[in-house]
Scaffold this motif. Structure first.
Motif, PDB file in Angstrom:
ATOM      1  N   ARG A  78     -45.319  12.957  64.003  1.00 47.64           N
ATOM      2  CA  ARG A  78     -45.065  13.802  65.167  1.00 47.64           C
ATOM      3  C   ARG A  78     -44.580  15.190  64.769  1.00 47.64           C
ATOM      4  N   THR A  79     -43.685  15.272  63.810  1.00 48.10           N
ATOM      5  CA  THR A  79     -43.206  16.599  63.400  1.00 48.10           C
ATOM      6  C   THR A  79     -44.329  17.414  62.762  1.00 48.10           C
ATOM      7  N   GLN A  80     -45.254  16.758  62.075  1.00 50.75           N
ATOM      8  CA  GLN A  80     -46.383  17.483  61.497  1.00 50.75           C
ATOM      9  C   GLN A  80     -47.266  18.075  62.589  1.00 50.75           C
ATOM     10  N   VAL A  81     -47.602  17.275  63.589  1.00 50.49           N
ATOM     11  CA  VAL A  81     -48.432  17.769  64.689  1.00 50.49           C
ATOM     12  C   VAL A  81     -47.733  18.884  65.442  1.00 50.49           C
ATOM     13  N   LEU A  82     -46.463  18.691  65.744  1.00 49.03           N
ATOM     14  CA  LEU A  82     -45.720  19.696  66.502  1.00 49.03           C
ATOM     15  C   LEU A  82     -45.590  20.999  65.729  1.00 49.03           C
ATOM     16  N   PRO A 121     -37.365  11.568  55.184  1.00 54.18           N
ATOM     17  CA  PRO A 121     -38.401  11.902  54.198  1.00 54.18           C
ATOM     18  C   PRO A 121     -39.061  13.253  54.418  1.00 54.18           C
ATOM     19  N   VAL A 122     -38.926  13.822  55.626  1.00 52.42           N
ATOM     20  CA  VAL A 122     -39.690  15.017  55.986  1.00 52.42           C
ATOM     21  C   VAL A 122     -39.419  16.222  55.079  1.00 52.42           C
ATOM     22  N   PRO A 123     -38.166  16.556  54.716  1.00 51.11           N
ATOM     23  CA  PRO A 123     -38.010  17.725  53.839  1.00 51.11           C
ATOM     24  C   PRO A 123     -38.694  17.550  52.494  1.00 51.11           C
ATOM     25  N   TRP A 124     -38.752  16.329  51.995  1.00 46.42           N
ATOM     26  CA  TRP A 124     -39.417  16.077  50.724  1.00 46.42           C
ATOM     27  C   TRP A 124     -40.937  16.129  50.883  1.00 46.42           C
ATOM     28  N   VAL A 125     -41.426  15.688  52.039  1.00 48.31           N
ATOM     29  CA  VAL A 125     -42.841  15.869  52.349  1.00 48.31           C
ATOM     30  C   VAL A 125     -43.166  17.360  52.413  1.00 48.31           C
ATOM     31  N   GLY A 126     -42.254  18.120  53.002  1.00 52.21           N
ATOM     32  CA  GLY A 126     -42.453  19.569  53.066  1.00 52.21           C
ATOM     33  C   GLY A 126     -42.535  20.202  51.693  1.00 52.21           C
ATOM     34  N   LEU A 127     -41.664  19.780  50.785  1.00 53.02           N
ATOM     35  CA  LEU A 127     -41.719  20.305  49.418  1.00 53.02           C
ATOM     36  C   LEU A 127     -43.012  19.903  48.714  1.00 53.02           C
ATOM     37  N   LEU A 128     -43.504  18.709  49.004  1.00 50.15           N
ATOM     38  CA  LEU A 128     -44.812  18.304  48.473  1.00 50.15           C
ATOM     39  C   LEU A 128     -45.927  19.196  49.031  1.00 50.15           C
ATOM     40  N   ALA A 129     -45.815  19.540  50.309  1.00 49.01           N
ATOM     41  CA  ALA A 129     -46.829  20.385  50.929  1.00 49.01           C
ATOM     42  C   ALA A 129     -46.840  21.788  50.329  1.00 49.01           C
ATOM     43  N   LEU A 130     -45.711  22.221  49.808  1.00 48.51           N
ATOM     44  CA  LEU A 130     -45.624  23.542  49.188  1.00 48.51           C
ATOM     45  C   LEU A 130     -46.104  23.532  47.737  1.00 48.51           C
ATOM     46  N   ALA A 131     -46.165  22.368  47.112  1.00 46.52           N
ATOM     47  CA  ALA A 131     -46.522  22.293  45.696  1.00 46.52           C
ATOM     48  C   ALA A 131     -47.879  22.926  45.377  1.00 46.52           C
ATOM     49  N   PRO A 132     -48.920  22.783  46.219  1.00 40.24           N
ATOM     50  CA  PRO A 132     -50.203  23.422  45.891  1.00 40.24           C
ATOM     51  C   PRO A 132     -50.142  24.941  45.818  1.00 40.24           C
ATOM     52  N   LEU A 191     -38.478  13.713  69.970  1.00 38.35           N
ATOM     53  CA  LEU A 191     -38.050  13.480  68.593  1.00 38.35           C
ATOM     54  C   LEU A 191     -36.776  12.635  68.544  1.00 38.35           C
ATOM     55  N   GLU A 192     -35.892  12.841  69.477  1.00 37.64           N
ATOM     56  CA  GLU A 192     -34.667  12.038  69.505  1.00 37.64           C
ATOM     57  C   GLU A 192     -34.965  10.570  69.804  1.00 37.64           C
ATOM     58  N   ALA A 193     -36.083  10.293  70.463  1.00 45.46           N
ATOM     59  CA  ALA A 193     -36.441   8.910  70.811  1.00 45.46           C
ATOM     60  C   ALA A 193     -37.470   8.311  69.855  1.00 45.46           C
ATOM     61  N   THR A 194     -37.874   9.044  68.824  1.00 52.48           N
ATOM     62  CA  THR A 194     -38.900   8.555  67.904  1.00 52.48           C
ATOM     63  C   THR A 194     -38.333   7.418  67.060  1.00 52.48           C
ATOM     64  N   PRO A 195     -39.013   6.262  67.005  1.00 50.50           N
ATOM     65  CA  PRO A 195     -38.386   5.039  66.489  1.00 50.50           C
ATOM     66  C   PRO A 195     -38.476   4.802  64.985  1.00 50.50           C
ATOM     67  N   SER A 196     -39.365   5.509  64.277  1.00 52.17           N
ATOM     68  CA  SER A 196     -39.567   5.180  62.863  1.00 52.17           C
ATOM     69  C   SER A 196     -39.833   6.453  62.077  1.00 52.17           C
ATOM     70  N   TRP A 197     -39.627   6.355  60.748  1.00 53.98           N
ATOM     71  CA  TRP A 197     -39.918   7.511  59.893  1.00 53.98           C
ATOM     72  C   TRP A 197     -41.412   7.812  59.896  1.00 53.98           C
ATOM     73  N   SER A 198     -42.229   6.794  60.014  1.00 48.97           N
ATOM     74  CA  SER A 198     -43.670   7.019  60.060  1.00 48.97           C
ATOM     75  C   SER A 198     -44.048   7.869  61.267  1.00 48.97           C
ATOM     76  N   ALA A 199     -43.563   7.488  62.433  1.00 42.32           N
ATOM     77  CA  ALA A 199     -43.857   8.247  63.647  1.00 42.32           C
ATOM     78  C   ALA A 199     -43.189   9.616  63.602  1.00 42.32           C
ATOM     79  N   TRP A 200     -41.989   9.675  63.055  1.00 41.41           N
ATOM     80  CA  TRP A 200     -41.260  10.943  62.936  1.00 41.41           C
ATOM     81  C   TRP A 200     -42.051  11.934  62.067  1.00 41.41           C
ATOM     82  N   THR A 201     -42.543  11.469  60.932  1.00 43.43           N
ATOM     83  CA  THR A 201     -43.319  12.335  60.047  1.00 43.43           C
ATOM     84  C   THR A 201     -44.572  12.829  60.744  1.00 43.43           C
TER      85      THR A 201
END
Length: 331
Positions: A50-54, A122-133, A38-48
């Motif tokens: 990878r953190t989802q899979v992990l 962006p990940v915490p906001w993605v998380g809040l979106l995931a909780l909306a349902p 995660l410390e070496a992840t180069p972009s928000w796209s990859a970060w989002t």
């Protein structure tokens, strides 16, 4: 002729070799490789991604908790804490667990805390979106805001906007919005989902995975109708279905990096092109998927009376892949 010995492999990390290695470490209860990745992840796209899979792998373990105990000031550990909390709350919701509301609140708070600590992520906001349902009746004001355009629905538009400010083309955010639509209006959601997908595609740049969204909505319609009527196979060969498949191919796939692409996106595209009898184009996607595979949407075509849905989906995938490669003249 394609080899009869080929068997696809499902792995949540897909073509991301570094992530596959970390998933193996995580399943063994070790967090150091996760931190380094995660410390070496180069972009928000990859970060989002990878953190989802992990998070999906870590949700059933205490590994992230152990990491935070060792490195309480690690931003990556805090991000994964929020991710895991969201994953656990979502699973509890799907299982109708009596503790769902408690875990939902914990996940919501974890996302809010992390959003303050990492204002560019962006990940915490993605998380809040995931909780909306989970807010089935849309009691929270942030889940019923006026839409940004006609033919759309009241929803968590401010949360989506927060993601877009940080990562304008965030794939998971669009997928979470579709999940919100389906939860918001279980029986009448498909027209709203179609409108959302069209809206998202209308402003998506070339190479954006948003161009695959119409294929998800089309597959969801097929799933709801259970695919029991063979006439429904015509659903995939209409002019509109063909346009959707070709648009996803040329506006997304032709620009996509397999290592940064979702297996689900590739699977939906291969399925749509094969279903539309665009076999040569489908072959390009199947070759990109190799040696990996995602069960969805292939499972949607397996009848309820089939003894083993998972095996049936693999068999169908192999037939579709073989037919497409043969038509393309691939060895």
């Amino acid at each position: 002729m394609p080899s009869d010995d080929f068997r696809p492999v499902y792995h949540p990390a897909g073509h991301d070799a570094e992530l596959r290695s970390v998933v193996q470490e995580l399943r063994a209860g070790r967090w150091l490789a996760m931190r380094n990745l995660l410390e070496a992840t180069p972009s928000w796209s990859a970060w989002t991604r990878r953190t989802q899979v992990l998070a999906a792998v870590a949700a059933g373990t205490d590994t992230v908790r152990a990491w935070r105990a060792e490195e309480p000031h690690s931003a990556a550990a805090t991000a994964m804490h929020a991710r895991v909390a969201v994953e656990r709350a979502a699973r509890a919701h799907r299982e109708d667990h009596p503790q769902t509301r408690v875990w939902w609140h914990e996940a919501w708070e974890a996302c809010r805390v992390y959003a303050e600590q990492a204002p560019d992520d962006p990940v915490p906001w993605v998380g809040l979106l995931a909780l909306a349902p989970l807010d089935r009746e849309q009691r929270m004001p942030e889940h019923r805001l006026p839409p940004p355009g006609p033919m759309l629905f009241p929803g968590p538009w401010a949360l989506l906007e927060q993601v877009a400010k940080r990562d304008p083309d965030n794939r998971e955010a669009h997928q979470r919005m579709l999940q919100f639509v389906y939860a918001r209006s279980p029986h009448g959601a498909l027209p709203e989902a179609v409108n959302y997908a069209r809206w998202a595609v209308s402003s998506a740049p070339l190479g954006s995975p948003a161009h695959v969204l119409p294929l998800y909505v089309r597959a969801e319609r097929y799933r709801r109708e259970r695919g029991q009527d063979r006439a429904l196979d015509l659903h995939w060969v209409t002019d509109e279905a063909l346009r959707d498949g070709r648009a996803a191919l040329h506006d997304w796939f032709d620009f996509a990096d397999p290592a940064d692409s979702s297996l689900l996106d590739l699977s939906h595209l291969a399925h749509a092109l094969w279903g539309a009898h665009e076999f040569a184009e489908a072959a390009r996607v199947f070759r990109t998927l190799d040696p990996y595979y995602a069960p969805v949407p292939w499972t949607y075509r397996i009848r309820d009376d089939h003894g083993d849905t998972a095996q049936g989906a693999v068999e169908l995938y192999l037939r579709a892949r073989s037919r497409s490669l043969e038509a393309s003249g691939a060895p």
